[in-house]
Write a protein that holds these residues in place. Structure first.
Motif, PDB file in Angstrom:
ATOM      1  N   GLU A 106       0.846  -1.183   0.000  1.00 19.43           N
ATOM      2  CA  GLU A 106       0.000   0.000   0.000  1.00 19.43           C
ATOM      3  C   GLU A 106       0.884   1.236   0.000  1.00 19.43           C
ATOM      4  O   GLU A 106       1.968   1.236   0.572  1.00 19.43           O
ATOM      5  CB  GLU A 106      -0.927   0.036   1.220  1.00 19.43           C
ATOM      6  N   GLN A 107       0.396   2.288  -0.650  1.00 17.76           N
ATOM      7  CA  GLN A 107       1.151   3.539  -0.676  1.00 17.76           C
ATOM      8  C   GLN A 107       0.206   4.697  -0.953  1.00 17.76           C
ATOM      9  O   GLN A 107      -0.754   4.565  -1.706  1.00 17.76           O
ATOM     10  CB  GLN A 107       2.248   3.487  -1.756  1.00 17.76           C
ATOM     11  N   ILE A 108       0.477   5.836  -0.309  1.00 26.81           N
ATOM     12  CA  ILE A 108      -0.287   7.056  -0.568  1.00 26.81           C
ATOM     13  C   ILE A 108       0.310   7.743  -1.784  1.00 26.81           C
ATOM     14  O   ILE A 108       1.528   7.970  -1.855  1.00 26.81           O
ATOM     15  CB  ILE A 108      -0.258   7.996   0.647  1.00 26.81           C
ATOM     16  N   VAL A 109      -0.523   8.073  -2.753  1.00 30.32           N
ATOM     17  CA  VAL A 109      -0.043   8.640  -4.010  1.00 30.32           C
ATOM     18  C   VAL A 109      -0.817   9.907  -4.341  1.00 30.32           C
ATOM     19  O   VAL A 109      -1.882  10.180  -3.788  1.00 30.32           O
ATOM     20  CB  VAL A 109      -0.187   7.627  -5.170  1.00 30.32           C
ATOM     21  N   LYS A 110      -0.234  10.674  -5.259  1.00 25.60           N
ATOM     22  CA  LYS A 110      -0.906  11.852  -5.821  1.00 25.60           C
ATOM     23  C   LYS A 110      -1.514  11.449  -7.159  1.00 25.60           C
ATOM     24  O   LYS A 110      -0.795  11.002  -8.050  1.00 25.60           O
ATOM     25  CB  LYS A 110       0.095  12.993  -5.996  1.00 25.60           C
ATOM     26  N   MET A 111      -2.835  11.622  -7.275  1.00 26.46           N
ATOM     27  CA  MET A 111      -3.542  11.115  -8.447  1.00 26.46           C
ATOM     28  C   MET A 111      -4.343  12.227  -9.115  1.00 26.46           C
ATOM     29  O   MET A 111      -4.879  13.102  -8.445  1.00 26.46           O
ATOM     30  CB  MET A 111      -4.483   9.979  -8.035  1.00 26.46           C
ATOM     31  N   LEU A 112      -4.400  12.177 -10.443  1.00 22.27           N
ATOM     32  CA  LEU A 112      -5.285  13.028 -11.224  1.00 22.27           C
ATOM     33  C   LEU A 112      -6.307  12.138 -11.908  1.00 22.27           C
ATOM     34  O   LEU A 112      -5.948  11.152 -12.569  1.00 22.27           O
ATOM     35  CB  LEU A 112      -4.508  13.828 -12.278  1.00 22.27           C
ATOM     36  N   ARG A 113      -7.591  12.459 -11.735  1.00 25.40           N
ATOM     37  CA  ARG A 113      -8.655  11.756 -12.443  1.00 25.40           C
ATOM     38  C   ARG A 113      -8.964  12.566 -13.698  1.00 25.40           C
ATOM     39  O   ARG A 113      -9.469  13.684 -13.615  1.00 25.40           O
ATOM     40  CB  ARG A 113      -9.875  11.611 -11.541  1.00 25.40           C
ATOM     41  N   VAL A 114      -8.641  12.004 -14.844  1.00 24.59           N
ATOM     42  CA  VAL A 114      -8.616  12.765 -16.089  1.00 24.59           C
ATOM     43  C   VAL A 114      -9.585  12.169 -17.106  1.00 24.59           C
ATOM     44  O   VAL A 114     -10.083  11.048 -16.944  1.00 24.59           O
ATOM     45  CB  VAL A 114      -7.190  12.789 -16.678  1.00 24.59           C
TER      46      VAL A 114
END
Length: 814
Positions: A106-114
């Motif tokens: 598991e990892q916390i990530v920066k995501m863009l929903r595009v």
């Protein structure tokens, strides 16, 4: 012939090793400052340079109720095809902290929903995948190259199934979405505003929302690629037409007004276009993904870089000609052997080129080390290598060649100008070499060096005083000993109970909710509130508990909080009006001599006035604030209202608070100290000051090396004069006084010339701050004293050397 000239150059370096070492050191330091700052400015000016259409990409920002935000209306993409200048567009949402799961990791990530057209606007280069189809289907993912290597250990990840676990603060629920990796983005060569670990494709609904919320709601980032002929003004007119066409009928029932009438309505909302360059340099929109360019810092560092370069170049000229007498015989012999003046110029130019090339290589190596280790002491962060791009490398080569010509042409012409008859008679260097009024040129260069040093010292003192003023001033509230719990929205209806339980702890003296924290970044700007039928006034709105003022230790200059103490306890003032507390500047602008009991609009009644407090950018002036009682129950509880807790901060006390939290939520409590809010703003100013301080110190050191070279030149030129004065009875002190007087005169001229220039630039720099110090005379007096000490310490040894010259040696050949 070139090989022989090269040998002569190396032999000259060996014969004058100390002199060339000083020259090399000064030039290396000067070029290091210049290269480091140039690389930083190149980095800051090259945002989004990877994108093909970077000059035609526009962010469609949103304005409503006086707020200008980067997040736009979700309905806007459905009607952008009505604007003929729009070639393509994309909309996306950002999730700053999303949990991603793969197998047992598991990892916390920066995501863009595009959407599927994201890579048409922002055409990142792909290592894996087809850019035309990589986002065609919902829940396809494109991940960043660096993140793929960190998480998977490889970029061979096409087809892998991962799960995105999204946490929604409003609904307090979690759900896992299976996502297929369909592409890998290559690490961009240049910086970009789009910071993400992965992109996840999301299908836009087939039709736009019918309700007004689809227009008067800021939830998505909208970007377009416009035609080459489009301008921001033209796009703004097109967007205004769309607002009038679609939004006006939904917000003004039965409205028949013009577009201008619509703009005057309280519910007016619109979109406007901002180019990428505007976002970087000249945008007042809140919530931009694009970090704002610190123009003031860039301009200051540019001046320092040019000052360091100018000082080092003139040092090079002075030191290169400082020991001309040592080269008289060489020049004379070569002239007798048939060398032309042109050949001598080429030889000395080659010497200059070798020295400048070596200094440049050493400077670039030093800069590369600083880029790699990123020491905080220099105040700026540079991520680009000195070999970052072809255009940068070609620029370096061109710069070195131009610098060689500018810095080397005068020494070459001067040293090749030796008059053969004088040289053969063993005349002094002063009589042997003469070109282009060398004395006046050298004095002018020295005055310019002094001016740069004086200006830099003045800047350092002024900036230190301003930063210290910001650090020590009264900010209007107590931030020490205040803990902020950020994720209280998880508690929902239990929020009040949680705050009550905290207040029962012996270590907690108060707890209060607020919709906004002082000195924190917020998307909410000042909101216009009607004062009367014809006048509006903008206020920054804080929704707070009555305990907020006690927790924050805010001082009331008039009145009291939303609740007043009576014999029967705390009682709300009246349900017939809304009690509000304002700050001093609000009372002043409203013109209230006695503000208590005055009304703002129809129902807001002023019950208290607090001392002005800092709540925004350190450079902005304090604006009117209106604080209302925080909403009690209902929908607003779904949103994040941080809880400020006043406590004697220690690990056991924090553990007690976390223990109480664990009774209400299984999630981890997210918290921070309130004083870090102001400290983080102050840190930006401190970094700018450190950059100026470090680079200015280096520039002054370079200037000292130049003074040392000039002192050596003066001794070389006036050796016989000092010998004659010693024969006529002059003491060592007399010679030292005579030696130093020439420098004192030059420094006095430089100080008088630098004074108005320094005042102008420092006043211009201070104008960036609403609350600032004033330029006092003692600042320039301290600058003069520091400069005198530096000059005296630099030339002391050389002046003593001049005073101790033995006239037997200096006049032997007379």
């Amino acid at each position: 012939m070139l090989k022989q000239t090269f040998k002569f150059a190396l032999r000259s370096f060996r014969k004058s090793g100390f002199l060339h070492l000083i020259n090399l050191l000064g030039l290396t330091l000067g070029l290091s400052v210049f290269f480091m700052i140039s690389l930083y400015i190149y980095q800051e000016k090259s945002y989004e340079s990877d994108f093909t259409h970077k000059d035609r990409i526009y962010q469609l920002s949103h304005t409503m109720l006086g707020n200008r935000t980067a997040l736009g209306a979700p309905n806007l993409p459905y009607v952008l095809n009505e604007i003929p200048e729009v070639e393509t567009f994309t909309s996306f949402k950002r999730s700053a902290s999303t949990k991603l799961a793969w197998d047992d990791q598991e990892q916390i990530v920066k995501m863009l929903r595009v959407d599927s057209s994201f890579l048409e606007v922002f055409d990142f280069e792909l290592l894996k995948g087809d850019p035309e189809t990589v986002l065609d289907e919902p829940n396809f993912a494109v991940i960043h190259e660096e993140w793929a290597k960190d998480f998977f250990g490889s970029t061979d990840v096409i087809g892998k199934l991962i799960h995105v676990t999204k946490h929604d603060l409003v609904e307090d629920s979690t759900y896992q979405v299976p996502v297929i990796i369909n592409g890998v983005i290559k690490t961009p060569n240049f910086k970009t505003q789009l910071q993400f670990d992965l992109l996840v494709s999301e299908q836009r609904p087939a039709t736009m929302s019918d309700g007004v919320g689809g227009w008067q709601n800021s939830t998505v980032y909208n970007y377009i690629v416009a035609s080459p002929a489009a301008t921001e003004q033209l796009l703004d007119r097109r967007l205004s037409d769309i607002s009038y066409k679609y939004v006006y009928p939904k917000t003004v029932i039965g409205g028949q007004g013009t577009k201008e009438d619509w703009k005057a309505e309280s519910l007016y909302s619109d979109s406007y276009a901002e180019s990428l360059s505007t976002l970087r340099t000249n945008s007042d929109t809140r919530g931009n993904l694009m970090p704002a360019l610190n123009t003031s810092q860039v301009n200051t560092l540019t001046i320092i870089a040019l000052a360091a370069l100018i000082i080092s170049v003139f040092n090079f000229i002075n030191i290169s000609t400082a020991r001309a007498s040592m080269r008289m015989k060489e020049v004379g012999v070569k002239r007798i052997m048939g060398s032309s003046k042109l050949m001598l110029i080429l030889q000395f130019m080659l010497e200059s080129f070798l020295l400048i090339l070596l200094a440049s290589i050493m400077a670039l190596a030093l800069v590369e080390v600083l880029v790699k280790f990123k020491p905080e002491s220099i105040g700026i962060v540079v991520d680009y290598s000195v070999l970052h791009s072809q255009e940068w490398v070609f620029g370096l080569i061109a710069f070195i060649l131009v610098l060689t010509f500018l810095a080397g042409i005068y020494p070459a012409v001067y040293l090749s100008s030796g008059r053969l008859a004088v040289i053969l008679k063993s005349g002094a260097a002063k009589n042997s070499f003469s070109v282009l009024n060398a004395g006046a040129l050298r004095k002018s260069a020295t005055v310019l060096q002094f001016m740069c040093s004086i200006g830099l010292i003045t800047a350092v003192i002024t900036m230190f005083l301003q930063v210290d003023f910001l650090r020590t001033r009264d900010i209007g509230y107590q931030s020490k000993g205040v803990l902020v719990i950020d994720n209280t929205s998880l508690l929902k209806e239990s929020k009040e109970t949680f705050a009550h339980e905290l207040s029962r702890l012996p270590s907690v003296s108060g707890a209060a909710y607020t919709t906004r924290l002082p000195s924190s970044i917020t998307l909410e700007g000042a909101q216009p509130i009607p004062i009367n039928d014809s006048t509006n006034m903008s206020f920054s709105i804080f929704g707070v508990d009555s305990m907020f003022f006690e927790v924050m230790d805010m001082k009331f200059v008039h009145g009291h909080s939303f609740f007043e103490s009576t014999n029967s306890g705390a009682t709300e003032i009246s349900p017939e009006y809304v009690p509000v507390v304002i700050n001093e500047i609000a009372a002043k602008r409203l013109g209230f001599e006695n503000p208590i009991g005055q009304f703002i609009g129809e129902r807001a009644k002023v019950v208290g006035v607090v001392q002005d407090f800092v709540f925004s950018d350190l450079r902005e002036s304090i604006e009117p604030v209106l604080m209302t009682s925080r909403p009690g129950k209902g929908r607003r509880y779904a949103f994040s209202h941080p809880l400020v807790v006043k406590s004697s901060i220690s690990k056991p006390n924090i553990d007690e608070i976390q223990e109480v939290w664990s009774r209400f939520s299984q999630e981890e409590m997210k918290w921070h100290f309130l004083e870090t809010n102001y400290s983080s703003l102050l840190k930006i100013e401190m970094q700018g000051f450190r950059a100026v301080l470090i680079f200015s110190i280096v520039a002054v050191i370079i200037s000292c090396l130049g003074l040392l070279g000039l002192a050596m030149f003066i001794i070389d030129q006036r050796t016989h004069e000092f010998g004659i004065r010693k024969v006529l009875g002059a003491s060592v002190a007399d010679i030292m006084k005579l030696f130093g007087s020439s420098f004192a005169k030059l420094m006095s001229v430089a100080f008088l010339m630098a004074l108005p220039v320094s005042v102008y630039f420092m006043q211009n720099w201070l104008s960036n701050y609403a609350d600032r110090i004033s330029l006092n005379a003692w600042i320039f007096g301290l600058t003069a004293l520091i400069m005198i000490i530096i000059v005296a310490a630099t030339i002391l040894f050389q002046s003593l050397k001049a005073g101790r010259l033995n006239p037997v040696d200096t006049l032997r050949n007379e």
